[in-house]
Design a protein around this motif. Sequence first.
Motif, short mmCIF file in Angstrom:
data_model
loop_
_atom_site.label_atom_id
_atom_site.label_comp_id
_atom_site.label_asym_id
_atom_site.label_seq_id
_atom_site.Cartn_x
_atom_site.Cartn_y
_atom_site.Cartn_z
N LEU A 174 -0.60 0.36 6.05
CA LEU A 174 -0.56 1.58 5.26
C LEU A 174 -0.78 2.79 6.15
N HIS A 175 0.10 3.77 6.05
CA HIS A 175 -0.06 5.00 6.82
C HIS A 175 0.53 6.18 6.06
N VAL A 176 -0.13 7.30 6.22
CA VAL A 176 0.27 8.54 5.57
C VAL A 176 0.81 9.46 6.66
N HIS A 177 2.00 9.97 6.46
CA HIS A 177 2.59 10.95 7.38
C HIS A 177 2.12 12.34 6.96
N VAL A 178 1.58 13.09 7.90
CA VAL A 178 1.22 14.48 7.65
C VAL A 178 2.00 15.29 8.69
N VAL A 179 2.96 16.08 8.21
CA VAL A 179 3.94 16.71 9.08
C VAL A 179 3.93 18.23 8.89
N GLU A 215 -1.53 -3.38 3.86
CA GLU A 215 -0.11 -3.14 4.06
C GLU A 215 0.42 -1.98 3.21
N THR A 216 0.00 -1.89 1.97
CA THR A 216 0.55 -0.87 1.07
C THR A 216 -0.57 -0.14 0.32
N ALA A 245 3.48 12.21 3.10
CA ALA A 245 4.23 11.13 2.46
C ALA A 245 3.84 9.77 3.02
N MET A 246 4.18 8.74 2.25
CA MET A 246 4.02 7.37 2.73
C MET A 246 5.11 6.50 2.13
N ASN A 247 5.42 5.46 2.83
CA ASN A 247 6.35 4.45 2.34
C ASN A 247 5.56 3.18 2.05
N ASN A 248 6.03 2.39 1.11
CA ASN A 248 5.45 1.09 0.81
C ASN A 248 6.54 0.05 0.98
#
Length: 136
Positions: free
Chosen positions: A95-100, A47-48, A83-86
């Motif tokens: 869990l996921h990482v945004h790559v923009v 999850e995080t 970025a990522m949010n927890n």
Amino acid sequence: MDCLFCEIVKGERPAHVVLDDGPVVAFLDTRPLFKGHTLLVPRTHYETLADLPADLLEPLFAAGQRLSAVMESELGAAGSFVAMNNRISQSVPHLHVHVVPRNRKDGLRGFFWPRTKYDSDDEARAYADRIRGALG
């Protein structure tokens, strides 16, 4: 447990996958900040970031590093946002990482994140193909 990202990882839900490499999978966000916005997830459900085992840190962030480079080399972006949010603002509890991809004056300010859409599934597929091809 129902998890949208686990379903994508298992191939049970369609997605424009750009990377499927051992313990990590990356695919286009369906509501991208900008076209090419990619989500990077561990194949196993965590999850995080605090839940992620230490031995998965390197594969996850190495893939994030590769994706951020592709935003510039393949998509022509001036840079990238990673970025990522927890939990808070984490719309899918996997869990996921945004790559923009980012460019100057692209409209992204602070935490006001305007969303966009692909014009069609074909356009999304074309972006996924470009990113996947650049990742080799």
